[in-house]
Design a protein around this motif. Structure first.
Motif, PDB file in Angstrom:
ATOM      1  N   VAL A 185       0.851  -1.207   0.000  1.00 60.18           N
ATOM      2  CA  VAL A 185       0.000   0.000   0.000  1.00 60.18           C
ATOM      3  C   VAL A 185       0.883   1.253   0.000  1.00 60.18           C
ATOM      4  CG1 VAL A 185      -1.729   1.310   1.309  1.00 60.18           C
ATOM      5  CG2 VAL A 185      -1.942  -1.173   1.118  1.00 60.18           C
ATOM      6  N   VAL A 186       1.920   1.215   0.826  1.00 58.02           N
ATOM      7  CA  VAL A 186       2.826   2.380   0.892  1.00 58.02           C
ATOM      8  C   VAL A 186       3.461   2.616  -0.484  1.00 58.02           C
ATOM      9  CG1 VAL A 186       4.992   3.242   1.890  1.00 58.02           C
ATOM     10  CG2 VAL A 186       3.295   2.150   3.363  1.00 58.02           C
ATOM     11  N   GLY A 187       3.901   1.521  -1.126  1.00 57.32           N
ATOM     12  CA  GLY A 187       4.552   1.637  -2.442  1.00 57.32           C
ATOM     13  C   GLY A 187       3.597   2.105  -3.520  1.00 57.32           C
ATOM     14  N   ASP A 188       2.362   1.549  -3.509  1.00 51.69           N
ATOM     15  CA  ASP A 188       1.404   1.860  -4.575  1.00 51.69           C
ATOM     16  C   ASP A 188       0.728   3.218  -4.399  1.00 51.69           C
ATOM     17  OD1 ASP A 188       1.999  -0.549  -5.574  1.00 51.69           O
ATOM     18  OD2 ASP A 188       0.108  -1.550  -5.066  1.00 51.69           O
ATOM     19  N   HIS A 189       0.716   3.706  -3.146  1.00 44.75           N
ATOM     20  CA  HIS A 189      -0.026   4.950  -2.888  1.00 44.75           C
ATOM     21  C   HIS A 189       0.836   5.981  -2.166  1.00 44.75           C
ATOM     22  CE1 HIS A 189      -3.866   3.243  -4.159  1.00 44.75           C
ATOM     23  NE2 HIS A 189      -3.427   2.128  -3.596  1.00 44.75           N
ATOM     24  N   PRO A 190       1.809   6.524  -2.853  1.00 39.32           N
ATOM     25  CA  PRO A 190       2.675   7.499  -2.179  1.00 39.32           C
ATOM     26  C   PRO A 190       1.909   8.741  -1.729  1.00 39.32           C
ATOM     27  CG  PRO A 190       3.134   7.403  -4.549  1.00 39.32           C
ATOM     28  CD  PRO A 190       2.185   6.302  -4.252  1.00 39.32           C
ATOM     29  N   GLU A 191       0.704   8.935  -2.288  1.00 37.66           N
ATOM     30  CA  GLU A 191      -0.078  10.132  -1.919  1.00 37.66           C
ATOM     31  C   GLU A 191      -0.693   9.993  -0.523  1.00 37.66           C
ATOM     32  OE1 GLU A 191      -1.036   7.763  -3.882  1.00 37.66           O
ATOM     33  OE2 GLU A 191      -3.157   7.323  -3.581  1.00 37.66           O
ATOM     34  N   LEU A 192      -0.738   8.758   0.018  1.00 34.48           N
ATOM     35  CA  LEU A 192      -1.371   8.576   1.328  1.00 34.48           C
ATOM     36  C   LEU A 192      -0.372   8.807   2.461  1.00 34.48           C
ATOM     37  CD1 LEU A 192      -3.469   5.336   0.660  1.00 34.48           C
ATOM     38  CD2 LEU A 192      -4.225   7.722   0.597  1.00 34.48           C
ATOM     39  N   THR A 193      -0.870   9.364   3.542  1.00 26.16           N
ATOM     40  CA  THR A 193      -0.003   9.562   4.709  1.00 26.16           C
ATOM     41  C   THR A 193       0.049   8.269   5.508  1.00 26.16           C
ATOM     42  OG1 THR A 193      -0.686  11.842   4.816  1.00 26.16           O
ATOM     43  CG2 THR A 193       0.312  10.942   6.816  1.00 26.16           C
ATOM     44  N   LEU A 194       1.221   7.675   5.607  1.00 24.22           N
ATOM     45  CA  LEU A 194       1.406   6.464   6.415  1.00 24.22           C
ATOM     46  C   LEU A 194       2.765   6.574   7.095  1.00 24.22           C
ATOM     47  CD1 LEU A 194      -0.023   3.916   3.846  1.00 24.22           C
ATOM     48  CD2 LEU A 194      -0.989   4.377   6.106  1.00 24.22           C
ATOM     49  N   GLU A 195       2.740   7.253   8.233  1.00 27.44           N
ATOM     50  CA  GLU A 195       4.013   7.556   8.905  1.00 27.44           C
ATOM     51  C   GLU A 195       4.450   6.438   9.821  1.00 27.44           C
ATOM     52  OE1 GLU A 195       3.478  11.038  11.253  1.00 27.44           O
ATOM     53  OE2 GLU A 195       2.892  12.223   9.517  1.00 27.44           O
ATOM     54  N   ARG A 196       5.747   6.214   9.825  1.00 26.29           N
ATOM     55  CA  ARG A 196       6.312   5.237  10.760  1.00 26.29           C
ATOM     56  C   ARG A 196       6.255   5.786  12.170  1.00 26.29           C
ATOM     57  NH1 ARG A 196      10.409   1.503   9.287  1.00 26.29           N
ATOM     58  NH2 ARG A 196      11.251   1.843  11.354  1.00 26.29           N
ATOM     59  N   MET A 197       6.173   4.879  13.134  1.00 22.24           N
ATOM     60  CA  MET A 197       6.297   5.294  14.538  1.00 22.24           C
ATOM     61  C   MET A 197       7.594   4.694  15.075  1.00 22.24           C
ATOM     62  SD  MET A 197       2.387   4.961  15.792  1.00 22.24           S
ATOM     63  CE  MET A 197       1.996   3.653  14.679  1.00 22.24           C
ATOM     64  N   VAL A 198       7.945   5.090  16.265  1.00 21.78           N
ATOM     65  CA  VAL A 198       9.219   4.654  16.818  1.00 21.78           C
ATOM     66  C   VAL A 198       9.278   3.133  16.975  1.00 21.78           C
ATOM     67  CG1 VAL A 198      10.732   4.805  18.819  1.00 21.78           C
ATOM     68  CG2 VAL A 198       9.465   6.794  18.055  1.00 21.78           C
ATOM     69  N   ALA A 199      10.455   2.574  16.633  1.00 21.06           N
ATOM     70  CA  ALA A 199      10.731   1.147  16.834  1.00 21.06           C
ATOM     71  C   ALA A 199       9.703   0.244  16.171  1.00 21.06           C
ATOM     72  CB  ALA A 199      10.838   0.814  18.323  1.00 21.06           C
ATOM     73  N   GLU A 200       9.228   0.666  15.018  1.00 20.34           N
ATOM     74  CA  GLU A 200       8.264  -0.153  14.298  1.00 20.34           C
ATOM     75  C   GLU A 200       8.892  -1.511  13.976  1.00 20.34           C
ATOM     76  OE1 GLU A 200       7.290  -0.019   9.814  1.00 20.34           O
ATOM     77  OE2 GLU A 200       6.072   1.489  10.815  1.00 20.34           O
ATOM     78  N   GLY A 201       8.128  -2.544  14.259  1.00 23.66           N
ATOM     79  CA  GLY A 201       8.623  -3.888  13.962  1.00 23.66           C
ATOM     80  C   GLY A 201       9.937  -4.151  14.649  1.00 23.66           C
ATOM     81  N   GLY A 202      10.123  -3.541  15.831  1.00 24.88           N
ATOM     82  CA  GLY A 202      11.379  -3.653  16.573  1.00 24.88           C
ATOM     83  C   GLY A 202      11.773  -5.098  16.801  1.00 24.88           C
TER      84      GLY A 202
END
Ligand code: G4P
Length: 528
Positions: free
Chosen positions: A509-526
């Protein structure tokens, strides 16, 4: 009235971070021993823990699982300084809590087990330090028993953390037969002596190089050669890179036998920066001598069964705190009295009349306060928000007995305010069946335990398909809502999170839709 600048200059406020079992509790206790806060013998912290079981609601859960969830602040004097030691929960499921505690610290001490080196939880916590640019000292513990070679441990720090290790002390003897340390700056060799159960300070003797060669033989020669080589290579403490989180001063020791503890504590005094002007949300800095302002970094309820009260932990950032003064909460603009301010020593409380930058206060029953809030006396200020950890576990919560819905709602709101779990709601199900989002499974156990015991609302948790979340915004909501395998839910504060069933799907989704806001949060998938 005391001058906040002078008082700030003699404060050292730091947290200890480690993987469980590396020796954080033991080291904390030994710091107190060397700081004279335990009388002459160690062992009191454990005794306190015993007493604590009588007062904390979820202490039985802590004991069953052998973990420490509640965290506290300890204050003691050492040399001419006031040391504020912030306790962080050891269990990895509570790293979100640790994150908040680190927001109140000026530095950290990272404890490693000499036999294990960098462990997953150490790495995760270290990432938090780097993210927040919190400088850290490294204590390589358990040198009294077989472990890895010291140079190997330095390599591991350098390769895994990409931080330059700069030894302050270098061990003499082999892991398992620890004799003493060479102080890298003075070149002096200090030999330690064991005491019974390590309950009193380890006697120290400065031994000349000639005598060391006679007494320690080849171990001395080997240690001295290594120490010299490190000095030649420029592996010496460098304040600038330390403060930038690019190098870490390293100490070797054994918390159990007290070897090297004093050097580490001296390192805390000499290296940890005193409280300085704090960054504000608008990018400016608030000097330590500005009027009183503090940051709420943690809110905890039910710490004391007898009182059922709620404590907001506040780090003093500027000015002098005086009990009784009216304070304002930055978020709501509401005023409250600070009559019930306390200092907390572990679980013991005392009324506090005055506190200075770097000190930690407990504000009792200041019910409006949330983690991340700014509080101030006169001059308004807003500290930057506390970043949230990316949750990795998502469960739907429903009250088992619908007649208890009111209690359920109250309990959920309380857990949410404390940040014990993140509470997410979707527009369709609202309050009936919120999704609880956590960094670790254990947070759910604590939440269900507290909902049942503290609020009288037994709950049923059911699995959800979600495994990862990103922060989004109202503009992206509709598009995400239309997609399969994605849900957009809201936190109480209005933050929107997009929940995905898999990382693969999210990346797509992130790759296909660069127009969407999808921000990482700290230690994602830590790392787990
Ligand atoms: P934590 O808070 O980081 O989880 O660790 P904690 O201090 O509780 O220490 C974990 C175990 O490691 C304890 O043993 C403790 O005694 C031991 N330990 C801590 N520092 C040292 C050290 O310098 N050398 C050695 N050899 N051991 C150390 P335990 O058996 O789990 O508990 P206990 O029965 O000793 O209390």
């Amino acid at each position: 009235m005391s001058d906040p600048r002078t008082e700030a200059a003699r404060r050292r406020t730091f947290a200890i971070i480690s993987h469980p079992d590396a020796g954080k509790t033991t080291l904390t206790e030994k710091f107190l021993l060397y700081g004279g806060a335990l009388g002459k013998e160690a062992g009191t912290v454990k005794a306190r823990e015993g007493r604590r079981s009588a007062t904390s609601d979820w202490m039985d859960l802590e004991q069953q699982r052998g973990i420490s969830i509640t965290s506290a602040a300890l204050q003691f004097e050492y040399r001419d300084c006031v040391v504020n030691l912030l306790d962080t929960p050891g269990h990895r499921d509570f790293s979100e809590d640790t994150y908040r505690v680190l927001a109140a610290a000026d530095a950290a001490v990272m404890v490693l087990d000499a036999a294990k080196g960098i462990e997953p939880q150490t790495l995760k916590l270290f990432e938090v330090c780097r993210e927040r640019e919190i400088p850290f000292l490294t204590f390589i513990n358990k040198w009294d028993r077989p472990g890895k070679a010291p140079l190997q441990l330095l390599d591991e720090i350098e390769e895994t953390l990409v931080v330059e290790p700069t030894p302050v002390t270098w061990p003499v003897g082999i892991p398992g037969d620890f004799r003493g340390v060479i102080h890298q700056q003075t070149g002096e060799y200090t030999r330690f002596e064991r005491t019974a159960r390590g309950s009193t300070m380890a006697p120290e003797e400065v031994v000349s190089a000639e005598q060391a060669a006679i007494d320690e033989g080849e171990w001395w020669t080997a240690a001295q050669e290594e120490a010299e080589l490190l000095r030649e290579l420029g592996r010496v403490v460098d304040t600038k890179t330390f403060l930038a989180c690019e190098s870490t001063p390293v100490f070797f020791g054994s918390a159990l036998t007290n070897f090297g503890v004093r050097f580490l504590l001296d390192g805390v005094i000499d290296l940890v920066p005193p409280p300085s002007a704090q960054l504000l949300a608008d990018g400016s800095r608030r000097p330590v001598d500005a009027p009183f302002a503090g940051l709420v970094f943690k809110v905890q309820a039910g710490m004391d069964k007898a009182h059922r009260d709620r404590i907001a932990f506040v780090r003093v950032c500027s000015g002098v705190f005086e009990r009784g003064e009216m304070l304002t909460t930055g978020r709501s603009g509401r005023q409250f009295s600070s009559k019930y301010a306390q200092t907390l020593f572990g679980q013991d409380r005392d009324t506090v009349d005055e506190a200075f930058p770097g000190d930690i206060l407990g504000l009792v029953n200041a019910n409006d306060l949330r983690a991340g809030d700014s509080v101030y006396a006169e001059e308004e200020c807003q500290f930057p928000p506390l970043p949230a950890f990316a949750p990795e576990h998502f469960m739907r919560a429903r009250v088992k007995d619908t007649s208890k819905f009111k209690q359920f709602r109250k309990g959920i709101a309380q857990l949410d305010e404390e940040g014990a779990v993140q509470v997410l709601r979707d527009a369709d199900l609202g309050d009936q069946a919120p999704i609880l989002a956590a960094v670790g499974q254990l947070q759910f156990e604590v939440a269900t335990h507290r909902l049942e015991n503290e609020f009288g609302a037994p709950v049923e948790l059911t699995a959800t398909p979600y495994t990862i979340a990103r922060r989004t915004d109202p503009e992206s909501r509709e598009a995400l809502h239309q997609m399969q395998g994605v849900s957009v839910l809201a936190r109480e504060d209005g933050t929107l999170l997009a929940l995905f069933e898999s990382r693969f799907w999210m990346d797509r989704v992130v790759g296909d839709h660069p127009e969407l806001t999808l921000e990482r949060m700290v230690a994602e998938g830590g790392l787990n």
